[in-house]
Design a protein around this motif. Structure first.
Motif, short mmCIF file in Angstrom:
data_model
loop_
_atom_site.label_atom_id
_atom_site.label_comp_id
_atom_site.label_asym_id
_atom_site.label_seq_id
_atom_site.Cartn_x
_atom_site.Cartn_y
_atom_site.Cartn_z
N ILE A 93 0.85 -1.20 0.00
CA ILE A 93 0.00 0.00 0.00
C ILE A 93 0.88 1.24 0.00
CG2 ILE A 93 -1.64 1.34 1.39
CD1 ILE A 93 -2.81 -1.44 2.28
N TRP A 94 1.93 1.24 0.83
CA TRP A 94 2.86 2.36 0.89
C TRP A 94 3.52 2.57 -0.47
CZ3 TRP A 94 8.07 3.13 0.13
CH2 TRP A 94 8.62 4.30 0.63
N LEU A 95 3.94 1.48 -1.12
CA LEU A 95 4.58 1.59 -2.43
C LEU A 95 3.62 2.15 -3.48
CD1 LEU A 95 6.57 -1.76 -2.42
CD2 LEU A 95 7.56 0.55 -2.48
N ALA A 96 2.35 1.77 -3.41
CA ALA A 96 1.37 2.27 -4.38
C ALA A 96 1.18 3.78 -4.25
CB ALA A 96 0.04 1.55 -4.18
N LYS A 97 1.41 4.32 -3.06
CA LYS A 97 1.22 5.75 -2.81
C LYS A 97 2.54 6.53 -2.85
CE LYS A 97 -2.75 4.98 0.18
NZ LYS A 97 -3.27 5.09 1.56
N ALA A 98 3.67 5.82 -2.95
CA ALA A 98 4.99 6.47 -2.89
C ALA A 98 5.18 7.42 -4.07
CB ALA A 98 6.09 5.42 -2.88
N ASN A 99 6.01 8.42 -3.85
CA ASN A 99 6.28 9.44 -4.86
C ASN A 99 7.39 8.96 -5.79
OD1 ASN A 99 6.40 11.83 -6.29
ND2 ASN A 99 7.63 12.88 -4.77
N PHE A 100 7.04 8.13 -6.77
CA PHE A 100 8.01 7.66 -7.75
C PHE A 100 8.22 8.74 -8.79
CE2 PHE A 100 6.95 3.63 -5.86
CZ PHE A 100 8.14 2.93 -5.91
N GLN A 101 9.48 8.97 -9.13
CA GLN A 101 9.85 10.00 -10.10
C GLN A 101 10.63 9.36 -11.23
OE1 GLN A 101 12.25 12.66 -7.76
NE2 GLN A 101 10.73 12.76 -6.14
N ASP A 102 10.45 9.90 -12.43
CA ASP A 102 11.24 9.43 -13.56
C ASP A 102 12.66 9.95 -13.42
OD1 ASP A 102 9.33 7.93 -14.98
OD2 ASP A 102 8.47 9.75 -15.85
#
Length: 124
Positions: A93-102
């Motif tokens: 769940i945390w990973l789904a909401k994490a701020n992933f950036q290119d």
């Protein structure tokens, strides 16, 4: 690859067992995921494959941000796991909401001294 239940991927003891006995990947059929620690001792890094369909999945790789800190990667991973109550379900769940950036290295999120890469993988 041993199968474990989702409730078996909760708690410090469960994750420590996965790290110490990292001879095989751990399969969690209940949520169609696979968890593995690669490397040895404190330099071990975590890989989670969460399969979203019969043909695709999302691969998360947890590594130290600074290469000089790679011998403390497992400590940083356990620090992150502590924030999600050592629960694989809460971590996903945390990973789904994490701020992933290119980035130049693909999609990355940063925290707890870790860089977490996320990529879509094809299953053959």
């Amino acid at each position: 690859m041993p199968d474990i239940r989702l409730q078996d991927a909760i708690g410090l003891h469960a994750w420590a067992n996965m790290l110490v006995n990292n001879r095989e990947s751990w399969r969690i059929e209940q949520i169609n995921a696979q968890v593995d620690f690669y490397g040895e001792d404190d330099a071990a890094y975590l890989v989670i494959n969460h399969y979203t369909s019969a043909n695709t999945g999302i691969e998360y790789v947890f590594l130290a941000v600074d290469e000089q800190d790679k011998n403390t990667t497992s400590i940083m991973i356990f620090d992150l796991l502590c924030t999600v109550n050592f629960s694989l379900d809460e971590l996903l769940i945390w990973l789904a909401k994490a701020n992933f950036q290119d980035t130049d290295m693909g999609e990355m999120a940063f925290g707890h001294g870790l860089k977490i890469s996320r990529k879509t993988v094809s299953i053959h």
